[in-house]
Design a protein around this motif. Sequence first.
Motif, PDB file in Angstrom:
ATOM      1  N   UNK A 287      46.293 -25.343  70.384  1.00  0.00           N
ATOM      2  CA  UNK A 287      46.100 -26.117  71.790  1.00  0.00           C
ATOM      3  C   UNK A 287      46.190 -24.999  72.917  1.00  0.00           C
ATOM      4  N   UNK A 288      46.131 -23.793  72.361  1.00  0.00           N
ATOM      5  CA  UNK A 288      46.029 -22.839  73.773  1.00  0.00           C
ATOM      6  C   UNK A 288      47.263 -22.668  74.734  1.00  0.00           C
ATOM      7  N   UNK A 289      48.434 -23.502  74.104  1.00  0.00           N
ATOM      8  CA  UNK A 289      49.686 -23.527  74.877  1.00  0.00           C
ATOM      9  C   UNK A 289      50.196 -22.128  74.918  1.00  0.00           C
ATOM     10  N   UNK A 290      50.165 -21.275  74.067  1.00  0.00           N
ATOM     11  CA  UNK A 290      50.725 -20.154  73.827  1.00  0.00           C
ATOM     12  C   UNK A 290      49.720 -19.143  74.571  1.00  0.00           C
ATOM     13  N   UNK A 291      48.498 -19.368  74.376  1.00  0.00           N
ATOM     14  CA  UNK A 291      47.492 -18.330  75.041  1.00  0.00           C
ATOM     15  C   UNK A 291      47.503 -18.600  76.604  1.00  0.00           C
ATOM     16  N   UNK A 292      47.781 -19.608  77.168  1.00  0.00           N
ATOM     17  CA  UNK A 292      47.711 -19.994  78.424  1.00  0.00           C
ATOM     18  C   UNK A 292      48.832 -20.114  79.115  1.00  0.00           C
ATOM     19  N   UNK A 293      50.139 -19.840  78.591  1.00  0.00           N
ATOM     20  CA  UNK A 293      51.245 -19.932  79.091  1.00  0.00           C
ATOM     21  C   UNK A 293      51.449 -19.056  80.441  1.00  0.00           C
ATOM     22  N   UNK A 294      50.714 -17.782  80.414  1.00  0.00           N
ATOM     23  CA  UNK A 294      50.928 -16.667  81.502  1.00  0.00           C
ATOM     24  C   UNK A 294      52.435 -16.594  81.823  1.00  0.00           C
ATOM     25  N   UNK A 295      53.076 -16.626  82.874  1.00  0.00           N
ATOM     26  CA  UNK A 295      54.478 -16.133  83.375  1.00  0.00           C
ATOM     27  C   UNK A 295      55.235 -17.646  83.374  1.00  0.00           C
ATOM     28  N   UNK A 296      54.597 -18.871  82.965  1.00  0.00           N
ATOM     29  CA  UNK A 296      55.423 -20.172  83.107  1.00  0.00           C
ATOM     30  C   UNK A 296      56.766 -19.870  82.246  1.00  0.00           C
ATOM     31  N   UNK A 297      57.825 -20.392  82.635  1.00  0.00           N
ATOM     32  CA  UNK A 297      58.839 -20.387  81.629  1.00  0.00           C
ATOM     33  C   UNK A 297      59.247 -21.821  81.404  1.00  0.00           C
ATOM     34  N   UNK A 298      58.881 -22.602  80.145  1.00  0.00           N
ATOM     35  CA  UNK A 298      59.319 -24.000  80.277  1.00  0.00           C
ATOM     36  C   UNK A 298      60.659 -24.455  80.338  1.00  0.00           C
ATOM     37  N   UNK A 299      61.760 -23.403  79.799  1.00  0.00           N
ATOM     38  CA  UNK A 299      63.043 -23.764  80.055  1.00  0.00           C
ATOM     39  C   UNK A 299      63.645 -23.190  81.363  1.00  0.00           C
ATOM     40  N   UNK A 300      62.878 -22.462  82.205  1.00  0.00           N
ATOM     41  CA  UNK A 300      63.221 -22.051  83.540  1.00  0.00           C
ATOM     42  C   UNK A 300      64.171 -20.896  83.232  1.00  0.00           C
ATOM     43  N   UNK A 301      65.434 -20.758  83.605  1.00  0.00           N
ATOM     44  CA  UNK A 301      66.327 -19.732  83.434  1.00  0.00           C
ATOM     45  C   UNK A 301      67.181 -19.969  82.079  1.00  0.00           C
TER      46      UNK A 301
END
Length: 495
Positions: A327-341
């Motif tokens: 679903x493109x989640x990996x490809x479009x993640x960019x610099x986003x960090x879902x778990x933050x730090x």
Amino acid sequence: MKRCLIALLLVATAVAVEKPNVVLLYADDLGYGDVSCYGSKTITTPNIDRLAAEGLRFTDGHCAAATCTPSRFAMLTGEYAFRQKGTGVLPGDAKLIIPPGRATLASIFQGAGYRTGVVGKWHLGLGDGGLDWNGEVKPGPNEIGFDHCFIMAATGDRVPCVYVQDHRVVGLDPADPIQVSYQQPFPGEPTGKQNPELLRMHPSHGHDMALINGISRIGYMKGGKSAIWKDEDMADTFTAAAVKFIEASKSGAFFLYFAAHDPNVPRVPHPRFVGKSGMGPRGDAILQFDDCVGTILATLDRLGLKENTLVLLSSDNGPVVDDGYKDDAVEKLGTHKPAGPLRGGKYSAFEGGTRVPFIIRWPAKVNPGVSAALVSQVDFPASFAALTGQKAPESARDSQNMLPALLGQDSAGRAELVEQGGPLALRQGVWKFIPSSPGQAVSKNTHNETGNAPKARLYDLSQDLGEAENLAEMHPERVQNMAAALEKIQSGTGR
Ligand code: NG6
Ligand code: CA
């Protein structure tokens, strides 16, 4: 006379404040770094941010486990799920795992005279074995403390893909009965495996069984065509049911458990969110959840209920990017960090598995701010029993009354907390201990770290929130003590 009236008024106000409505806004797989009020610069969640600005935002708030079923089991019963067999991620035809008669968060509210409702994702099983989806769907939420339910049985990626409202599948045509199987396909029914040409979203792992609305799922189903949900409308459908419940309950105290499906898979947001996050369907689904939050907050405003409603927002486990669909989640993640730090995410014993967004707003009682107290959803039964002037049920054995911490009057919270990822981990203050544990260190499907490793780990989260530096060899005594404490809790002799 006048004095009498004032006294009466004071009593009335005091009672009103003591019995707030409680609305639990629960996301599915939303990570610590997935909302802007927890520091994300890559996604904007204005409604969740508003809640945080008007309430108390916890930086060390936890769900009880790093997957859905055990996490929700613990939150509703007040007992760690690792104590009970059969509390792992359930198939959609599983029987109800909380036996009727057992006290739950909902029945505690009922005991205080609240009207109680659950809307959204259930995933704790239905029926007592061999359920006929065409008849009375019970026992379920209604038998364990909810006066009203509008739910999906399990998850969006598991059959049956229908809603259940108070014992009945919604919109079912008796001439087209539903059949469900987690063993065998139904001859003639399309599956993801056999009919990939019919798919609009392809699985990356698993999810190649029943093909519903162009998306293949886990498990097989047949019939019930008129009852099948539309994935794009799911969030709006649940939100509308939540608003209806609030409107119907507003004359007395109520408890609403709003269990959203976003951003769990399959991520199929309504067209109005498509492309809005720039991160593909996962990001768009987070914006959709934020929008549901906005609609529910606006409903409380409109009905004049804001002041004395305790709104709690959290998530059932940490984030995952690829959870089984391309679903493109990996490809479009960019610099986003879902778990933050944080390290790890869903399925993980690292902090990213269970440390999640955790916000409480109650204008009448809670001062806005930020709290570093260690709090967990497993404490809801004991804490809300205390809030409503009741004794915590004995079966809620792991639930501690953390009301002072939840209301911002105590800045420490729990002394100890078990985090259930793959392995069990233990927190004691800023210290985190993960015992040695066999098994894959990284899930080959999701690429999330599990927390398994041949050696025990010890981290000082005050210096090392990202759990990078293993201090186990430097502090053998602490490791020993924490290992013993964890064992004691596991064997049921400690808390
Ligand atoms: C896993 C599923 C995953 C998700 C998860 C439960 C596969 C390969 N993976 O088994 O997609 O459904 O279970 O997620 O089937 S949860 O949030 O409900 O716990
Ligand atoms: Ca989940």
